[in-house]
Scaffold this active site. Structure first.
Site, mmCIF file in Angstrom:
data_model
loop_
_atom_site.group_PDB
_atom_site.id
_atom_site.type_symbol
_atom_site.label_atom_id
_atom_site.label_comp_id
_atom_site.label_asym_id
_atom_site.label_seq_id
_atom_site.Cartn_x
_atom_site.Cartn_y
_atom_site.Cartn_z
ATOM 1 N N HIS A 1 0.633 -0.954 0.052
ATOM 2 C CA HIS A 1 -0.012 -0.035 0.070
ATOM 3 C C HIS A 1 0.149 0.894 -0.280
ATOM 4 O O HIS A 1 2.070 0.826 0.269
ATOM 5 C CB HIS A 1 -0.626 -0.177 1.322
ATOM 6 C CG HIS A 1 0.092 0.047 2.350
ATOM 7 N ND1 HIS A 1 0.306 -0.979 3.003
ATOM 8 C CD2 HIS A 1 0.091 1.260 2.831
ATOM 9 C CE1 HIS A 1 0.914 -0.679 4.731
ATOM 10 N NE2 HIS A 1 0.764 0.458 4.492
ATOM 11 N N HIS B 1 5.953 6.187 -1.487
ATOM 12 C CA HIS B 1 6.597 4.606 -1.831
ATOM 13 C C HIS B 1 6.052 3.834 -1.236
ATOM 14 O O HIS B 1 4.557 3.773 -0.582
ATOM 15 C CB HIS B 1 7.634 4.928 -0.078
ATOM 16 C CG HIS B 1 7.623 4.832 0.643
ATOM 17 N ND1 HIS B 1 7.059 5.707 1.443
ATOM 18 C CD2 HIS B 1 7.387 3.927 1.329
ATOM 19 C CE1 HIS B 1 7.353 5.484 2.957
ATOM 20 N NE2 HIS B 1 6.877 4.251 2.773
#
Length: 221
Positions: free
Chosen positions: A49, A132
């Site tokens: 995620h 990220h």
């Protein structure tokens, strides 16, 4: 059989998730590292995620209050077009791949999320957004594996994809010494124009069910 007590709190964050084809593309890129670094604590692919806001431990009864404003945020923001690219490490321990694409839209979405939860009286962690996707964590004392894996991702460029949903996620962090498990509490389609809560189940029931499953996952380890 004695009923397991329900947790009073749940650790919560709000995130985007890459679609399956993007994850499969990255898995293929990581296969050599999976083989050469089996002792890394690799995150489960289904848990990958991109965190937009980390809310920390919240009382279970607080979480349903977040659903209507977050549904509104999702409805008001179009899907950013993103791609996974390259790699790096945090503190020689945490390996990540970067996020490229429509980063302005991503930052606007994150700002909307943080405003919405703040209006509910929940203060997100004061962390700058560094888009990220976390892949793995090195074990204590291992100061080289993370950098080696990150170097192997330097030339990786994934194909673009559209983020479809905003996810409200709970985890069992700090409740068990076993693996971290993540579970969607609710998700809303981005840019739908629908400002409802986006859920077919009642909010308290959905949270209770999620908490029960999280506790079971922790026990199973």
């Amino acid at each position: 059989m004695k009923e397991q007590p329900q947790p009073a709190t749940i650790r919560v964050f709000i995130a985007l998730a890459p679609p399956d084809p993007a994850k499969e593309e990255l898995v293929r890129e990581l296969r050599p590292a999976y083989g050469s670094h089996p002792r890394m604590r690799w995150n489960r692919v289904e848990d990958w995620h991109i965190t937009l806001a980390f809310l920390g431990e919240l009382p279970v009864e607080t979480v349903p209050l977040l659903r209507p404003p977050l549904a509104g945020v999702a409805a008001a923001h179009p899907s950013p077009r993103l791609a996974l690219r390259g790699g790096g490490d945090f503190d020689d321990r945490v390996v990540w791949t970067g996020v490229d694409g429509d980063l302005d839209a991503l930052h606007e979405l994150a700002a909307g999320v943080r405003t919405a939860v703040g209006d509910c009286g929940v203060v997100p962690a004061d962390r700058p957004l560094r888009p990220h996707l976390t892949l793995a964590r090195a074990r204590r004392g291992d100061r080289s594996s993370a950098a080696e894996i990150a170097a192997g991702l330097a030339g990786f460029t994934g194909r673009p994809w559209a983020a479809e949903r905003l996810h409200l996620v709970g985890s069992n962090v700090a409740r068990s010494s076993g693996p971290i498990h993540y579970r969607d509490i609710t998700a809303w389609r981005l840019g739908s124009g629908d400002r409802g809560d986006g859920s077919s189940a009642s909010a308290p029931a959905a949270i209770r069910q999620d908490s029960a499953q999280t506790a079971a996952d922790s026990a199973d380890g």
